[in-house]
Design a protein around this motif. Structure first.
Motif, PDB file in Angstrom:
ATOM      1  N   ALA A   1      37.972  28.140  38.145  1.00 22.86           N
ATOM      2  CA  ALA A   1      39.288  28.172  37.482  1.00 22.86           C
ATOM      3  C   ALA A   1      40.330  27.678  38.486  1.00 22.86           C
ATOM      4  O   ALA A   1      40.743  28.405  39.391  1.00 22.86           O
ATOM      5  CB  ALA A   1      39.607  29.580  37.007  1.00 22.86           C
TER       6      ALA A   1
ATOM      7  N   ASP B   1      37.552  24.358  35.909  1.00 19.25           N
ATOM      8  CA  ASP B   1      38.093  24.879  34.649  1.00 19.25           C
ATOM      9  C   ASP B   1      39.597  24.663  34.686  1.00 19.25           C
ATOM     10  O   ASP B   1      40.273  25.185  35.560  1.00 19.25           O
ATOM     11  CB  ASP B   1      37.744  26.371  34.532  1.00 19.25           C
TER      12      ASP B   1
ATOM     13  N   THR C   1      39.834  24.600  29.170  1.00 18.10           N
ATOM     14  CA  THR C   1      40.094  25.829  28.421  1.00 18.10           C
ATOM     15  C   THR C   1      41.592  26.096  28.456  1.00 18.10           C
ATOM     16  O   THR C   1      42.085  26.801  29.324  1.00 18.10           O
ATOM     17  CB  THR C   1      39.332  27.015  29.043  1.00 18.10           C
TER      18      THR C   1
ATOM     19  N   ARG D   1      37.179  29.286  21.732  1.00 17.89           N
ATOM     20  CA  ARG D   1      37.404  30.536  22.462  1.00 17.89           C
ATOM     21  C   ARG D   1      37.519  31.686  21.476  1.00 17.89           C
ATOM     22  O   ARG D   1      38.388  31.690  20.603  1.00 17.89           O
ATOM     23  CB  ARG D   1      38.699  30.416  23.276  1.00 17.89           C
TER      24      ARG D   1
ATOM     25  N   MET E   1      37.025  35.106  27.035  1.00 20.28           N
ATOM     26  CA  MET E   1      37.534  35.589  28.329  1.00 20.28           C
ATOM     27  C   MET E   1      38.346  36.826  27.986  1.00 20.28           C
ATOM     28  O   MET E   1      39.503  36.741  27.623  1.00 20.28           O
ATOM     29  CB  MET E   1      38.388  34.479  28.964  1.00 20.28           C
TER      30      MET E   1
ATOM     31  N   SER F   1      39.560  40.660  32.999  1.00 24.29           N
ATOM     32  CA  SER F   1      40.064  40.022  34.200  1.00 24.29           C
ATOM     33  C   SER F   1      40.015  41.042  35.321  1.00 24.29           C
ATOM     34  O   SER F   1      40.249  42.228  35.099  1.00 24.29           O
ATOM     35  CB  SER F   1      41.496  39.548  33.968  1.00 24.29           C
ATOM     36  N   ASN F   2      39.680  40.579  36.497  1.00 21.03           N
ATOM     37  CA  ASN F   2      39.552  41.464  37.662  1.00 21.03           C
ATOM     38  C   ASN F   2      38.685  42.673  37.346  1.00 21.03           C
ATOM     39  O   ASN F   2      39.032  43.806  37.661  1.00 21.03           O
ATOM     40  CB  ASN F   2      40.930  41.896  38.171  1.00 21.03           C
TER      41      ASN F   2
ATOM     42  N   GLY G   1      35.796  33.798  32.976  1.00 13.97           N
ATOM     43  CA  GLY G   1      35.877  34.305  34.350  1.00 13.97           C
ATOM     44  C   GLY G   1      35.980  35.816  34.300  1.00 13.97           C
ATOM     45  O   GLY G   1      35.375  36.451  33.451  1.00 13.97           O
ATOM     46  N   GLY G   2      36.714  36.352  35.224  1.00 14.28           N
ATOM     47  CA  GLY G   2      37.028  37.768  35.145  1.00 14.28           C
ATOM     48  C   GLY G   2      36.292  38.662  36.112  1.00 14.28           C
ATOM     49  O   GLY G   2      36.552  39.862  36.153  1.00 14.28           O
ATOM     50  N   ILE G   3      35.346  38.102  36.881  1.00 16.08           N
ATOM     51  CA  ILE G   3      34.695  38.948  37.892  1.00 16.08           C
ATOM     52  C   ILE G   3      35.753  39.361  38.913  1.00 16.08           C
ATOM     53  O   ILE G   3      36.514  38.525  39.408  1.00 16.08           O
ATOM     54  CB  ILE G   3      33.532  38.210  38.581  1.00 16.08           C
TER      55      ILE G   3
ATOM     56  N   GLU H   1      33.447  30.665  34.292  1.00 15.66           N
ATOM     57  CA  GLU H   1      34.718  30.057  34.716  1.00 15.66           C
ATOM     58  C   GLU H   1      35.422  30.989  35.687  1.00 15.66           C
ATOM     59  O   GLU H   1      36.580  31.340  35.472  1.00 15.66           O
ATOM     60  CB  GLU H   1      35.665  29.929  33.524  1.00 15.66           C
ATOM     61  N   ASN H   2      34.721  31.419  36.704  1.00 15.39           N
ATOM     62  CA  ASN H   2      35.358  32.374  37.610  1.00 15.39           C
ATOM     63  C   ASN H   2      36.333  31.689  38.557  1.00 15.39           C
ATOM     64  O   ASN H   2      36.081  30.577  39.020  1.00 15.39           O
ATOM     65  CB  ASN H   2      34.296  33.128  38.399  1.00 15.39           C
ATOM     66  N   GLY H   3      37.403  32.376  38.821  1.00 14.25           N
ATOM     67  CA  GLY H   3      38.388  31.897  39.791  1.00 14.25           C
ATOM     68  C   GLY H   3      38.521  32.907  40.920  1.00 14.25           C
ATOM     69  O   GLY H   3      38.083  32.695  42.043  1.00 14.25           O
ATOM     70  N   ARG H   4      39.090  34.042  40.546  1.00 12.76           N
ATOM     71  CA  ARG H   4      39.422  35.091  41.512  1.00 12.76           C
ATOM     72  C   ARG H   4      38.275  35.453  42.470  1.00 12.76           C
ATOM     73  O   ARG H   4      38.461  35.508  43.683  1.00 12.76           O
ATOM     74  CB  ARG H   4      39.822  36.343  40.726  1.00 12.76           C
TER      75      ARG H   4
ATOM     76  N   HIS I   1      45.303  33.226  43.214  1.00 15.59           N
ATOM     77  CA  HIS I   1      46.589  33.619  42.631  1.00 15.59           C
ATOM     78  C   HIS I   1      47.555  34.067  43.723  1.00 15.59           C
ATOM     79  O   HIS I   1      48.392  34.928  43.511  1.00 15.59           O
ATOM     80  CB  HIS I   1      46.419  34.722  41.570  1.00 15.59           C
TER      81      HIS I   1
HETATM   82  C1  LIG Z   1      42.256  32.547  34.599  1.00 11.86           C
HETATM   83  C2  LIG Z   1      41.152  32.030  33.804  1.00 11.86           C
HETATM   84  C3  LIG Z   1      39.858  32.053  34.300  1.00 11.86           C
HETATM   85  C4  LIG Z   1      39.509  32.639  35.620  1.00 11.86           C
HETATM   86  O1  LIG Z   1      39.741  33.997  35.664  1.00 11.86           O
HETATM   87  P1  LIG Z   1      39.398  34.835  36.957  1.00 11.86           P
HETATM   88  O2  LIG Z   1      39.847  36.198  36.586  1.00 11.86           O
HETATM   89  O3  LIG Z   1      40.190  34.224  38.051  1.00 11.86           O
HETATM   90  O4  LIG Z   1      37.951  34.717  37.183  1.00 11.86           O
HETATM   91  C5  LIG Z   1      38.861  31.506  33.535  1.00 11.86           C
HETATM   92  N1  LIG Z   1      39.119  30.969  32.330  1.00 11.86           N
HETATM   93  C6  LIG Z   1      40.351  30.948  31.822  1.00 11.86           C
HETATM   94  C7  LIG Z   1      40.564  30.329  30.506  1.00 11.86           C
HETATM   95  C8  LIG Z   1      41.408  31.474  32.532  1.00 11.86           C
HETATM   96  O5  LIG Z   1      42.637  31.436  32.007  1.00 11.86           O
END
Ligand SMILES: *Cc1c(COP(=O)(O)O)cnc(C)c1O
Length: 411
Positions: free
Chosen positions: A53, A74, A97, A140, A188, A191-192, A228-230, A270-273, A368
């Motif tokens: 992400a 992503d 997304t 979605r 999704m 989150s966190n 995402g959300g891990i 789609e992990n970011g954090r 972030h």
């Molecule tokens: C923010 C976001 C993510 C990533 O979320 P994390 O909590 O950072 O893993 C993935 N997909 C979408 C659509 C998002 O908005």
């Protein structure tokens, strides 16, 4: 309890000599290793792909490292699409997304051959203004009252994202009618999240919906995107999600629900954090101490450099460099210089005795963090440095200057 650092005080010293604080420091080894761990956790699924992400850490150098580890991108905006293009992430290595999307954004996504994940069927017409219906399309899902969310993403019923089950069914039908041949499903809703069961529940929900879509429409999902959300263990007493257990848990549900039905979709995330968060540190210096009704430690970074504490009341662990194991000396508020009272990195935090000139390391700021930076109150965005695998440090984004501050003004 103390959190560990990927660098020592003596390693940081020459860096502090070369770069003024505040700055971000990212750990290449940690970042690479995390993506490898995730890929290994899903090695049972041959089509698996993690899409980073971009919003978490939109620095092209960081995204390039992730690309080298096999990660896609992503995106949800034009700028994020262009960032991916610039580092060579194109085609189906991009998952688009977005929500509340414009024709212009879809046009760029189509030009790059990105996989388009529609937030809602009402965006089909927007997409069609940008070009023909692509071969592959995804939606979605928002489960509404069926699933509880959390404090960052909110209750799904109140969340602006996604579409309900009936809407999704009509959306797939319409896209098929318009020529789409390959389909994906995304959600999704957390989150966190550091509770494994909640992540697995999301997988189960998508697998069950996949079965429903096939029985209602005869459409077989080619991929299922868990979003995402891990979470990140921001507090020292928290523990991280074990990616291996996560992958194994999803594998078990997949074997239980999808394989017997003759379905074999590719899994996506789609992990970011979790990919960069623990591997970025905001390094700042103590510039003032003040005692009034409370004790204040004033630092040279502010909420403009790291907004999470002020925005969400988020906890970020703070180490005093060289005093990591010194005894605590009573609670302090660690504050920046903005004329806003929520410009605080910590409230009533127990820290060792701190002096002016001490260096504070703010942990878990790799996602972030810099990305949410702003210029309010004339506090400019700081530099980003990369602690490379070879031990060298490279500046991967310079600090903003006064020229940047005025760059967009029409004189
Ligand atoms: C923010 C976001 C993510 C990533 O979320 P994390 O909590 O950072 O893993 C993935 N997909 C979408 C659509 C998002 O908005």
């Amino acid at each position: 309890m103390e959190k560990s650092l990927p660098f020592s005080a003596s390693q940081l010293e020459p860096i502090l000599g070369s770069y003024p604080t505040p700055f971000y420091l990212y750990d290449e080894v940690g970042i690479r290793q995390r993506t490898r761990e995730l890929n290994q956790a899903f090695a049972w699924n041959p089509g698996f792909r993690q899409y980073f992400a971009i919003k978490a850490t939109p620095n092209p150098h960081i995204v390039s490292l992730l690309k080298e580890e096999g990660s896609g991108g992503d995106c949800s905006s034009l700028a994020e699409l262009v960032l991916c293009e610039r580092v060579g992430i194109i085609g189906d290595a991009i998952m688009f997304t977005s929500n509340n999307t414009t024709v212009e954004e879809y046009a760029k996504a189509l030009e790059l051959g990105a996989v388009i994940n529609l937030d809602h069927p009402n965006l089909i017409d927007t997409l069609l203004q940008a070009g023909p219906m692509p071969d592959t399309i995804s939606f979605r899902f928002n489960p509404g009252p069926e699933k509880t969310g959390n404090s960052i993403i909110g209750n799904p019923q109140e969340a602006k994202f996604g579409a309900g089950r009936e809407q999704l069914l009509r959306g797939y039908e319409r896209c098929r009618h318009l020529g789409a041949r390959r389909f994906g499903l995304h959600t999704m809703v957390v989150s966190n999240e550091i509770n494994l069961d909640s992540l697995l529940e999301t997988a189960r929900m998508l697998f069950e919906l996949t079965l429903l879509i096939r029985s209602e429409l005869g459409i077989e999902m080619e991929f299922i995107n868990l979003g995402g959300g891990i979470g990140v263990a921001y507090r020292p007493e928290q523990s991280e999600i074990c990616l291996r257990e996560f992958g194994a848990g999803v594998e078990q549900l997949y074997a239980q629900l999808l394989t017997p039905a003759g379905l074999a979709p590719s899994m996506m995330t789609e992990n970011g954090r979790a990919m960069t968060g623990p591997f970025g540190f905001l390094i700042t210096k103590v510039i003032n101490l003040k005692e009034t009704y409370k004790s204040y430690v004033g630092v040279d970074a502010s909420m403009a450099n790291l907004m999470r504490p002020g925005m969400y009341g988020a906890y970020h662990h703070i180490s005093v460099l060289g005093k990591e194991h010194a005894p605590p000396a009573g609670p302090v508020d660690v504050v920046g210089s903005l004329c806003e009272n929520n410009d605080k990195f910590a409230i009533d935090r127990s820290l060792p005795a701190v002096q002016v000139g001490d260096v504070l390391v703010i942990h878990d700021a790799g996602a972030h963090g810099h990305a949410m930076g702003f210029q309010y109150n004339g506090r400019l965005r700081c530099a980003e440095l990369l602690l490379q695998s070879d031990g060298q440090v490279r500046q991967i984004r310079r600090a903003e200057t006064l020229d940047d501050y005025f760059a967009t003004v029409e004189f």
